[in-house]
Design a protein around this motif. Structure first.
Motif, mmCIF file in Angstrom:
data_model
loop_
_atom_site.group_PDB
_atom_site.id
_atom_site.type_symbol
_atom_site.label_atom_id
_atom_site.label_comp_id
_atom_site.label_asym_id
_atom_site.label_seq_id
_atom_site.Cartn_x
_atom_site.Cartn_y
_atom_site.Cartn_z
ATOM 1 N N THR A 62 -7.790 2.507 -1.347
ATOM 2 C CA THR A 62 -8.171 3.999 -1.726
ATOM 3 C C THR A 62 -9.075 4.076 -2.965
ATOM 4 O OG1 THR A 62 -6.860 6.150 -1.946
ATOM 5 C CG2 THR A 62 -6.044 3.981 -3.240
ATOM 6 N N SER A 63 -9.296 5.152 -3.276
ATOM 7 C CA SER A 63 -10.342 5.396 -4.087
ATOM 8 C C SER A 63 -9.616 5.005 -5.713
ATOM 9 C CB SER A 63 -10.788 6.830 -4.271
ATOM 10 O OG SER A 63 -11.539 7.374 -3.195
ATOM 11 N N VAL A 116 -5.721 9.571 -7.756
ATOM 12 C CA VAL A 116 -5.055 8.609 -7.110
ATOM 13 C C VAL A 116 -3.848 8.226 -8.054
ATOM 14 C CG1 VAL A 116 -5.077 6.510 -5.800
ATOM 15 C CG2 VAL A 116 -6.841 8.006 -5.656
ATOM 16 N N GLY A 159 -2.253 7.003 0.250
ATOM 17 C CA GLY A 159 -3.659 6.594 -0.326
ATOM 18 C C GLY A 159 -4.189 8.274 -0.645
ATOM 19 N N HIS A 160 -3.567 9.021 -0.897
ATOM 20 C CA HIS A 160 -4.102 10.278 -1.364
ATOM 21 C C HIS A 160 -5.225 10.373 -2.358
ATOM 22 C CE1 HIS A 160 -3.133 15.074 -2.325
ATOM 23 N NE2 HIS A 160 -4.243 14.694 -1.814
ATOM 24 N N ALA A 161 -6.091 11.067 -2.021
ATOM 25 C CA ALA A 161 -7.355 11.203 -3.123
ATOM 26 C C ALA A 161 -7.861 12.448 -2.994
ATOM 27 C CB ALA A 161 -8.537 9.971 -2.979
ATOM 28 N N ASN A 214 -6.887 10.558 2.751
ATOM 29 C CA ASN A 214 -5.994 9.363 2.452
ATOM 30 C C ASN A 214 -6.213 8.268 3.385
ATOM 31 O OD1 ASN A 214 -5.022 10.190 4.988
ATOM 32 N ND2 ASN A 214 -2.895 11.009 4.176
ATOM 33 N N TYR A 215 -5.309 7.175 3.450
ATOM 34 C CA TYR A 215 -5.352 6.204 4.439
ATOM 35 C C TYR A 215 -5.883 6.503 5.855
ATOM 36 C CZ TYR A 215 -3.075 3.370 0.829
ATOM 37 O OH TYR A 215 -2.527 2.749 -0.249
ATOM 38 N N LYS A 258 0.902 -1.147 -0.110
ATOM 39 C CA LYS A 258 0.181 -0.018 -0.131
ATOM 40 C C LYS A 258 0.784 1.248 -0.145
ATOM 41 C CE LYS A 258 -2.259 1.052 3.916
ATOM 42 N NZ LYS A 258 -3.005 1.062 5.119
ATOM 43 N N GLU A 274 -9.714 11.277 7.031
ATOM 44 C CA GLU A 274 -10.964 11.411 6.038
ATOM 45 C C GLU A 274 -11.382 12.875 5.831
ATOM 46 O OE1 GLU A 274 -14.953 11.452 8.118
ATOM 47 O OE2 GLU A 274 -13.845 11.381 10.187
#
Length: 411
Positions: free
Chosen positions: A296-297, A302, A329-331, A348-349, A274, A352
Motif C-alpha cells: 500500500t502507499s 495510511v 490497505g486504505h489510502a 485500498n488493497y 498485511k 483502485e
C-alpha cells in the motif's frame, strides 16, 4: 510493570504514542518512545517548499511537544533491536527491555544507491524534494533558474507518497506559467512504471493531465546511472534522457537500524502481516507506517488508518485475543495539479481509485478523481489537520480507517 517501546517519533510513532497512552493502564504499562531527532517535519509540505508556497517554519516543529506527557521520551540513536532477547540497544550501550515493540522507523532516501546521483552535482543541478534539506536547496535554485530541460524522475518503487513526483511536475508547470517563463522550460516526467500511477483508472486521468499541461512522459525507465558530466540519466536499456535540472526521487529504503538488526528485506522494510500489522517473524513486534513492506502507499494517511487498527490489535494481543484482520490497505491522497486545483483519490488493497463523491455519497463535498478547487483547499487544510488531529491520535470525522465503498462509481 511491563514495557511497550515505540521506535521512531515521526508521523506513525507519534500517533501510536497518543493512541496507546489513552488505552494502556499506567499502573501496568510504561510506554517509551525513542528517536534521535529533535525536529518533527510535516513531510507533505516538502512538495510546496520549492515553490515558495510554504515557508520553512510551516513544515517543522519541535517533536517533543507532540509526545504525551505520560510517555517516556528518549532522544538517542538506536543501535540495535535484539528480538531474541526482547531488548533495544541505544548509542551509549544502554539496554532497554520490552514486552511489546512497535517499529515506526519510517523510510529515507538513498541517492547513493544509483551511480552518479549523489556525486559532485548533488544540490547543484541534481536535487530531491523528499528531504527538508533537498526541498530547501531546490527552492533556492528555482528562484533564479533561467529555464531549460527540467526532468522529474522516480528511481524505483516503493516510494513515500507515490503521487508526489506527479504533483511536483504539475506544480512546476503552474509555477513557471506564473513567472511568465513556461515557454522556456521543457518538463519531462520519467518513471519506472508503465504509466503515470500504479492503478489503471488513476493512470488514465493523470496521463490526461500530463498531456494537457504539455509535460512529456517517459515510462518503463529503469535507471542505471546518472551521467552528470553530460547532464543525462541512462537506463539499463541505454535509453538516455537529457536534463539541465534533474529533480529525482531516489531509492527509498527502511532505516539502517533494520538492516543492522537483521529484521528487514533487501530494502530494509520489515515483513508485516498485511491485515493485522504484526511482524511476520516475531509476534510481540508490530510495524506501522513506512517501515512495513505492505503493498500500500507509504503516506501519512495510511499510517493514520493503520494506527486506529493497530491500537485495537495491541490491546487484543495483551488480552490474549485473536488479532483483527481489519487493515485493508486504505489510502486517501490529494493530488495537487497546479493552478489552485487538485484531485482526490481513495483506494485500498482491492479497489483502485475511481470517480465519485467523498466523504458523503452523492454530496461530497470532495470529488474523487476529478480536478477542482475544493480538493485543493482540502490539500492545504490537511496541514492543520496533521498538526492538530492526526499526530494527536484524533480520528478525522466521517473518514473511517477501513475504506468506504459508498459514493464510488465502480462500474
Amino acid at each position: 510493570m511491563k514495557n511497550l517501546i515505540i521506535l521512531g517519533a515521526g508521523t506513525a510513532g507519534t500517533m501510536m504514542a497518543n493512541h496507546l497512552v489513552k488505552k494502556l493502564p499506567k499502573k501496568d504499562w510504561k510506554i517509551t518512545i525513542i528517536d534521535q531527532y529533535k525536529t518533527h517535519y510535516y513531510q507533505p509540505g516538502f512538495l510546496f517548499l520549492p515553490f515558495d508556497i510554504y515557508t520553512e517554519n510551516q513544515v517543522k516543529k519541535d517533536g517533543k511537544k507532540f509526545i504525551p506527557k505520560d510517555v517516556n521520551y528518549v532522544q538517542k540513536l538506536i543501535e540495535l533491536i535484539n528480538p531474541d532477547a526482547n531488548t533495544i540497544q541505544l548509542e551509549d550501550d544502554e539496554m532497554l527491555p520490552y514486552d511489546i515493540l512497535v517499529v515506526a522507523t519510517g523510510s529515507k532516501t538513498a541517492p547513493e544507491e544509483i551511480d552518479g546521483m549523489s556525486g559532485p552535482d548533488w544540490y547543484k543541478t541534481i536535487f530531491d524534494f523528499y528531504t527538508y534539506e533537498g526541498a530547501k536547496a531546490l527552492r533556492d535554485k528555482l528562484r533564479d533558474w533561467k529555464g531549460g530541460k527540467l526532468v522529474v524522475h522516480i528511481t524505483e518503487m516503493p516510494i513515500k507518497c507515490p503521487v508526489a513526483p506527479l504533483e511536483f511536475a504539475f506544480l512546476a508547470d503552474s509555477y513557471f506559467r506564473k513567472k511568465g517563463m513556461r515557454d522556456k522550460v521543457d518538463i519531462t516526467y520519467v518513471t519506472p512504471l508503465s504509466g503515470a500511477f500504479t492503478k489503471p483508472k488513476a493512470t488514465k486521468a493523470l496521463h490526461h493531465l500530463l498531456e494537457e499541461k504539455d509535460i512529456k512522459e517517459v515510462v518503463d525507465f529503469n535507471i542505471e546511472r546518472v551521467d552528470y558530466k553530460n547532464n543525462k540519466i541512462v537506463d539499463y536499456a541505454d535509453v538516455e534522457v537529457e536534463y539541465d535540472l534533474l529533480v529525482t526521487v531516489p531509492t527509498n529504503m527502511g532505516d539502517e537500524l533494520i538492516e543492522r538488526s537483521g529484521l528487514g528485506d533487501e530494502l530494509n522494510f520489515i515483513p508485516t502481516h498485511k491485515t493485522t500489522l504484526q511482524s511476520k517473524n516475531h509476534e510481540n513486534i508490530f510495524v506501522i507506517g513506512d517501515a512495513t513492506n505492505l503493498p500500500t502507499s507509504k503516506a501519512g494517511s495510511v499510517a493514520h488508518f493503520e494506527a486506529e487498527i493497530l491500537e485495537e490489535n495491541i490491546l487484543r494481543y495483551i488480552e490474549g485475543k485473536p488479532l483483527k484482520e481489519d487493515f485493508d490497505g486504505h489510502a486517501n491522497c490529494f493530488v495537487e495539479t497546479g493552478n489552485n486545483k487538485a484531485l482526490l483519490i481513495d483506494f485500498n488493497y482491492d479497489h483502485e481509485p475511481v470517480e465519485g463523491k467523498f466523504p458523503f455519497q452523492g454530496i461530497g463535498p470532495m470529488s474523487l478523481l476529478k480536478e477542482n478547487r475544493m480538493n485543493h483547499w482540502g490539500k492545504l487544510a490537511f496541514r492543520w489537520i496533521y498538526w492538530n488531529m492526526l499526530l494527536k491520535g484524533i480520528p478525522i470525522p466521517f473518514v473511517p480507517s477501513k475504506m468506504s465503498l459508498k459514493g464510488k462509481n465502480f462500474e
